[in-house]
Design an enzyme around this catalytic site. Structure first.
Site, PDB file in Angstrom:
ATOM      1  NE  ARG A 176      -3.842   2.041   2.513  1.00  0.00           N
ATOM      2  CZ  ARG A 176      -3.979   2.828   3.576  1.00  0.00           C
ATOM      3  NH1 ARG A 176      -3.243   2.620   4.651  1.00  0.00           N
ATOM      4  NH2 ARG A 176      -4.863   3.807   3.572  1.00  0.00           N
ATOM      5  CG  HIS A 190      -1.393   5.322  -0.479  1.00  0.00           C
ATOM      6  ND1 HIS A 190      -2.279   6.115   0.216  1.00  0.00           N
ATOM      7  CD2 HIS A 190      -2.057   4.163  -0.705  1.00  0.00           C
ATOM      8  CE1 HIS A 190      -3.413   5.464   0.410  1.00  0.00           C
ATOM      9  NE2 HIS A 190      -3.299   4.267  -0.136  1.00  0.00           N
ATOM     10  CG  ASN A 207      -1.368   9.252   2.119  1.00  0.00           C
ATOM     11  OD1 ASN A 207      -1.973   8.298   1.636  1.00  0.00           O
ATOM     12  ND2 ASN A 207      -0.652  10.090   1.377  1.00  0.00           N
ATOM     13  CG  HIS A 239      -8.168  -4.323  -1.008  1.00  0.00           C
ATOM     14  ND1 HIS A 239      -9.225  -3.457  -1.175  1.00  0.00           N
ATOM     15  CD2 HIS A 239      -7.080  -3.540  -0.771  1.00  0.00           C
ATOM     16  CE1 HIS A 239      -8.799  -2.217  -1.051  1.00  0.00           C
ATOM     17  NE2 HIS A 239      -7.499  -2.238  -0.817  1.00  0.00           N
TER      18      HIS A 239
END
Length: 325
Positions: free
Chosen positions: A68, A72, A100, A200
């Protein structure tokens, strides 16, 4: 009356634009190489892998967190490790805004960077550490085991951009059209978006991000919703966690897609991938063919890692991933 434009001129413009795009993509690919550190820091990849394996053996969730973190980073001004920068007097930092603040794994990156600085001072970028850490995390959690080759040679930005976070990171509240649009802006197809969503299959989400789904939405398995309500009350418990994949929560596989078909997507954005829309067939394919998922996910990760990297003499190689040199 003369035409405002001629067909040949329009075709010429289109062809030139396509060639320019191809040249830009080709330039990035040419500057990035899987053997970038073969001579300058030959033990870089093994050092990163060892640290990732150790971190995940202590906490499986960390693998999902590191993937992740790379995502990001790349979705905000490209894969330049700007997400790792701490706030300064003039810049709040990307890690402190939008979705975040829930990012984690910074300490693992710090450990890897420290080890690499001891081995090869000023050679391996924080951006490359993020890319390799994401790959090694997926490999460590995957079943069946698989991998992909990571392009290397990215450099680090000297500044973060907190203002660029909003609007660039897809939110868990998005409907299918919003998800497709958000990924399209980064050059991804709907199919690539569904493949990347497979991350996920591991990791967890906080109650605040799925409360509305379990209390207000109808396209959710009733027994699944009931079990989640014991973790996530209608008020309070915002930080309580639930696995994104209720079936195999610490294994990167294709069970996530089967869950969606069974209306067991944890986030609203998850279930949108299988909700009577254009991506239903893609979800169905991945739920029954893990080989297709592996290929598509790996290709999409390579593509994501090529989002606007700093190369050549642009940027810098940070000595400390949390601050510019």
């Amino acid at each position: 009356m003369a035409p405002l434009f001629s067909v040949p001129s329009v075709l010429t413009t289109i062809i030139k634009s396509c060639l320019l795009f191809s040249l830009l993509v080709g330039t990035v690919s040419a500057q990035l190489s899987s053997t970038f550190y073969a001579k300058s820091c030959p033990n870089a990849l093994s050092t990163i892998k060892s640290a990732i394996d150790s971190a995940i053996s202590s906490e499986a969730r960390m693998g999902a967190s590191l993937i992740r973190l790379h995502f990001h980073d790349c979705f905000v001004n490209g894969c330049d490790a700007s997400v790792l920068l701490d706030k300064t007097a003039t810049e709040p930092g990307e890690k402190n805004v939008g979705p975040n603040p829930s990012l984690r794994g910074y300490e693992v990156i710090d450990t890897i960077k420290s080890q690499l600085e001891n081995l090869c001072p000023g050679v391996v970028s924080c951006a490359d550490i993020l890319a390799v850490a994401a790959r090694d995390s997926a490999v460590a959690l995957s079943a069946p085991s698989w991998s992909w080759t990571v392009d290397l040679g990215r450099r680090d930005s000297a500044t973060a951009s907190s203002a660029a976070v909003t609007g660039n990171i897809p939110l868990p509240t998005l409907d299918l059209s919003g998800l497709i649009s958000a990924f399209s802006k980064k050059g991804f197809t709907a199919k690539e978006m569904v493949a990347l969503s497979g991350i996920h299959s591991v990791g967890q989400a906080s109650c605040r991000n799925f409360r509305t789904r379990i209390y207000n939405e109808t396209n959710i398995d009733s027994s699944y919703a009931t079990s989640l309500k014991s973790v996530c009350p209608s008020t309070g418990g915002d930080n309580n966690l639930a696995p994104l994949d209720v079936t195999t929560p610490t294994t990167f596989d294709n069970a996530y897609y089967t869950n969606l078909i069974n209306k067991k997507g944890l986030l609203h954005s998850d279930q949108q991938l299988f909700s009577g829309g254009s991506t239903d067939s893609i979800v169905t394919t991945y739920s029954t063919n893990v080989g297709n998922l592996i290929t598509d996910f790996a290709n999409a990760m390579v593509k994501m890692g090529r989002l606007s990297p700093l190369t050549g003499t642009s940027g810098q190689i940070r000595k400390n991933c949390r601050k510019a040199n």
